[in-house]
Motif scaffolding. Sequence first.
Motif, PDB file in Angstrom:
ATOM      1  N   THR A 147       0.864  -1.182   0.000  1.00  0.00           N
ATOM      2  CA  THR A 147       0.000   0.000   0.000  1.00  0.00           C
ATOM      3  C   THR A 147       0.902   1.234   0.000  1.00  0.00           C
ATOM      4  O   THR A 147       2.133   1.107  -0.003  1.00  0.00           O
ATOM      5  N   ARG A 148       0.283   2.395   0.072  1.00  0.00           N
ATOM      6  CA  ARG A 148       1.077   3.635   0.118  1.00  0.00           C
ATOM      7  C   ARG A 148       1.962   3.707   1.351  1.00  0.00           C
ATOM      8  O   ARG A 148       2.941   4.439   1.379  1.00  0.00           O
ATOM      9  N   THR A 149       1.644   2.947   2.380  1.00  0.00           N
ATOM     10  CA  THR A 149       2.442   2.978   3.604  1.00  0.00           C
ATOM     11  C   THR A 149       3.615   1.994   3.585  1.00  0.00           C
ATOM     12  O   THR A 149       4.417   1.972   4.513  1.00  0.00           O
ATOM     13  N   THR A 150       3.734   1.198   2.534  1.00  0.00           N
ATOM     14  CA  THR A 150       4.820   0.227   2.431  1.00  0.00           C
ATOM     15  C   THR A 150       6.155   0.962   2.318  1.00  0.00           C
ATOM     16  O   THR A 150       6.307   1.856   1.487  1.00  0.00           O
ATOM     17  N   VAL A 151       7.102   0.571   3.151  1.00  0.00           N
ATOM     18  CA  VAL A 151       8.411   1.228   3.126  1.00  0.00           C
ATOM     19  C   VAL A 151       9.437   0.457   2.297  1.00  0.00           C
ATOM     20  O   VAL A 151      10.426   1.039   1.864  1.00  0.00           O
ATOM     21  N   LYS A 152       9.217  -0.818   2.079  1.00  0.00           N
ATOM     22  CA  LYS A 152      10.147  -1.611   1.274  1.00  0.00           C
ATOM     23  C   LYS A 152      10.120  -1.124  -0.169  1.00  0.00           C
ATOM     24  O   LYS A 152       9.093  -0.653  -0.658  1.00  0.00           O
ATOM     25  N   ARG A 153      11.245  -1.288  -0.854  1.00  0.00           N
ATOM     26  CA  ARG A 153      11.378  -0.864  -2.245  1.00  0.00           C
ATOM     27  C   ARG A 153      11.866  -2.020  -3.099  1.00  0.00           C
ATOM     28  O   ARG A 153      12.587  -2.902  -2.625  1.00  0.00           O
ATOM     29  N   THR A 154      11.455  -1.989  -4.365  1.00  0.00           N
ATOM     30  CA  THR A 154      11.942  -2.972  -5.325  1.00  0.00           C
ATOM     31  C   THR A 154      13.371  -2.596  -5.724  1.00  0.00           C
ATOM     32  O   THR A 154      13.821  -1.487  -5.411  1.00  0.00           O
ATOM     33  N   TYR A 157      14.368  -1.486  -8.417  1.00  0.00           N
ATOM     34  CA  TYR A 157      14.315  -0.264  -9.211  1.00  0.00           C
ATOM     35  C   TYR A 157      13.720   0.915  -8.445  1.00  0.00           C
ATOM     36  O   TYR A 157      13.500   1.969  -9.013  1.00  0.00           O
ATOM     37  N   GLY A 158      13.439   0.734  -7.160  1.00  0.00           N
ATOM     38  CA  GLY A 158      13.014   1.841  -6.322  1.00  0.00           C
ATOM     39  C   GLY A 158      11.516   2.074  -6.239  1.00  0.00           C
ATOM     40  O   GLY A 158      11.074   3.050  -5.629  1.00  0.00           O
ATOM     41  N   TYR A 159      10.721   1.202  -6.815  1.00  0.00           N
ATOM     42  CA  TYR A 159       9.267   1.333  -6.715  1.00  0.00           C
ATOM     43  C   TYR A 159       8.780   0.722  -5.396  1.00  0.00           C
ATOM     44  O   TYR A 159       9.543   0.079  -4.684  1.00  0.00           O
ATOM     45  N   THR A 160       7.500   0.886  -5.107  1.00  0.00           N
ATOM     46  CA  THR A 160       6.929   0.321  -3.886  1.00  0.00           C
ATOM     47  C   THR A 160       7.112  -1.189  -3.886  1.00  0.00           C
ATOM     48  O   THR A 160       6.761  -1.865  -4.850  1.00  0.00           O
ATOM     49  N   GLY A 161       7.653  -1.704  -2.796  1.00  0.00           N
ATOM     50  CA  GLY A 161       7.957  -3.126  -2.693  1.00  0.00           C
ATOM     51  C   GLY A 161       6.796  -3.962  -2.203  1.00  0.00           C
ATOM     52  O   GLY A 161       5.636  -3.545  -2.241  1.00  0.00           O
ATOM     53  N   ILE A 162       7.117  -5.140  -1.726  1.00  0.00           N
ATOM     54  CA  ILE A 162       6.135  -6.125  -1.275  1.00  0.00           C
ATOM     55  C   ILE A 162       6.295  -6.296   0.230  1.00  0.00           C
ATOM     56  O   ILE A 162       7.401  -6.433   0.730  1.00  0.00           O
ATOM     57  N   ASP A 163       5.174  -6.322   0.958  1.00  0.00           N
ATOM     58  CA  ASP A 163       5.194  -6.548   2.404  1.00  0.00           C
ATOM     59  C   ASP A 163       5.154  -8.046   2.698  1.00  0.00           C
ATOM     60  O   ASP A 163       4.215  -8.736   2.288  1.00  0.00           O
ATOM     61  N   ASP A 164       6.163  -8.526   3.399  1.00  0.00           N
ATOM     62  CA  ASP A 164       6.241  -9.959   3.726  1.00  0.00           C
ATOM     63  C   ASP A 164       5.001 -10.456   4.461  1.00  0.00           C
ATOM     64  O   ASP A 164       4.516 -11.556   4.200  1.00  0.00           O
ATOM     65  N   ALA A 165       4.493  -9.660   5.394  1.00  0.00           N
ATOM     66  CA  ALA A 165       3.313 -10.080   6.162  1.00  0.00           C
ATOM     67  C   ALA A 165       2.113 -10.288   5.244  1.00  0.00           C
ATOM     68  O   ALA A 165       1.319 -11.213   5.467  1.00  0.00           O
ATOM     69  N   ARG A 166       1.975  -9.482   4.228  1.00  0.00           N
ATOM     70  CA  ARG A 166       0.844  -9.626   3.299  1.00  0.00           C
ATOM     71  C   ARG A 166       0.996 -10.868   2.434  1.00  0.00           C
ATOM     72  O   ARG A 166       0.008 -11.532   2.116  1.00  0.00           O
ATOM     73  N   VAL A 167       2.213 -11.200   2.069  1.00  0.00           N
ATOM     74  CA  VAL A 167       2.446 -12.440   1.317  1.00  0.00           C
ATOM     75  C   VAL A 167       2.098 -13.639   2.194  1.00  0.00           C
ATOM     76  O   VAL A 167       1.509 -14.612   1.721  1.00  0.00           O
ATOM     77  N   LYS A 168       2.422 -13.559   3.488  1.00  0.00           N
ATOM     78  CA  LYS A 168       2.074 -14.648   4.407  1.00  0.00           C
ATOM     79  C   LYS A 168       0.562 -14.828   4.511  1.00  0.00           C
ATOM     80  O   LYS A 168       0.066 -15.955   4.579  1.00  0.00           O
ATOM     81  N   ILE A 169      -0.170 -13.731   4.523  1.00  0.00           N
ATOM     82  CA  ILE A 169      -1.635 -13.819   4.561  1.00  0.00           C
ATOM     83  C   ILE A 169      -2.147 -14.525   3.307  1.00  0.00           C
ATOM     84  O   ILE A 169      -3.003 -15.413   3.384  1.00  0.00           O
ATOM     85  N   LEU A 170      -1.616 -14.142   2.160  1.00  0.00           N
ATOM     86  CA  LEU A 170      -2.018 -14.785   0.904  1.00  0.00           C
ATOM     87  C   LEU A 170      -1.678 -16.270   0.924  1.00  0.00           C
ATOM     88  O   LEU A 170      -2.511 -17.111   0.565  1.00  0.00           O
ATOM     89  N   ALA A 171      -0.484 -16.600   1.369  1.00  0.00           N
ATOM     90  CA  ALA A 171      -0.068 -18.010   1.420  1.00  0.00           C
ATOM     91  C   ALA A 171      -0.968 -18.817   2.348  1.00  0.00           C
ATOM     92  O   ALA A 171      -1.324 -19.966   2.041  1.00  0.00           O
ATOM     93  N   ASN A 172      -1.348 -18.241   3.474  1.00  0.00           N
ATOM     94  CA  ASN A 172      -2.243 -18.932   4.398  1.00  0.00           C
ATOM     95  C   ASN A 172      -3.606 -19.192   3.747  1.00  0.00           C
ATOM     96  O   ASN A 172      -4.174 -20.271   3.906  1.00  0.00           O
ATOM     97  N   ALA A 173      -4.126 -18.200   3.033  1.00  0.00           N
ATOM     98  CA  ALA A 173      -5.416 -18.388   2.366  1.00  0.00           C
ATOM     99  C   ALA A 173      -5.315 -19.496   1.313  1.00  0.00           C
ATOM    100  O   ALA A 173      -6.236 -20.301   1.167  1.00  0.00           O
ATOM    101  N   PHE A 174      -4.198 -19.556   0.599  1.00  0.00           N
ATOM    102  CA  PHE A 174      -3.973 -20.634  -0.373  1.00  0.00           C
ATOM    103  C   PHE A 174      -4.004 -21.980   0.336  1.00  0.00           C
ATOM    104  O   PHE A 174      -4.642 -22.922  -0.119  1.00  0.00           O
TER     105      PHE A 174
END
Length: 160
Positions: free
Chosen positions: A15-22, A24-41
Amino acid sequence: MKSVVFLDVDGVLNTRTTVKRTPYGYTGIDDARVKILANAFKRYGYDEIILSSDWKELDEKHMDYLYLVSKLGQCGLKISGHTPGSSRKRGKGINEYLNLHPEIEEFVILDDVTFDFGKYEKLWERLLITNGIENVRFASRTPAVEAILFLDSIKNFNIN
């Protein structure tokens, strides 16, 4: 029975509050959100991720694409395909993908924008609107069973 998630990245895994960067410097991916997705899978038994995001337009050797693949892979997830066409007409692209893959019996769509999904009733009923995956709601007033179960899997996961 084949079940897939059509995944947008921006607004779902960040989201806009994500501090991680790719790289190339774009907004990155939040590990906690990936964990939520993986759990739902895991809880719901989904098989594949089909990328419907703008990220699908990156070359598969691009550093940011490899970053996305790596983040998903840390939780045992992988991208199995991409929707065709413009990422601004995501409903059309998902509908085309489903027509090309009749083996898909169940699916949900995770996105933070409604785009053209309203033109396709079957898609609208399976669309989960996010502001980060942890803030998810139904797009339709009468969601499909797949959307109800997937949302339940997201809401019942504690990342701590």
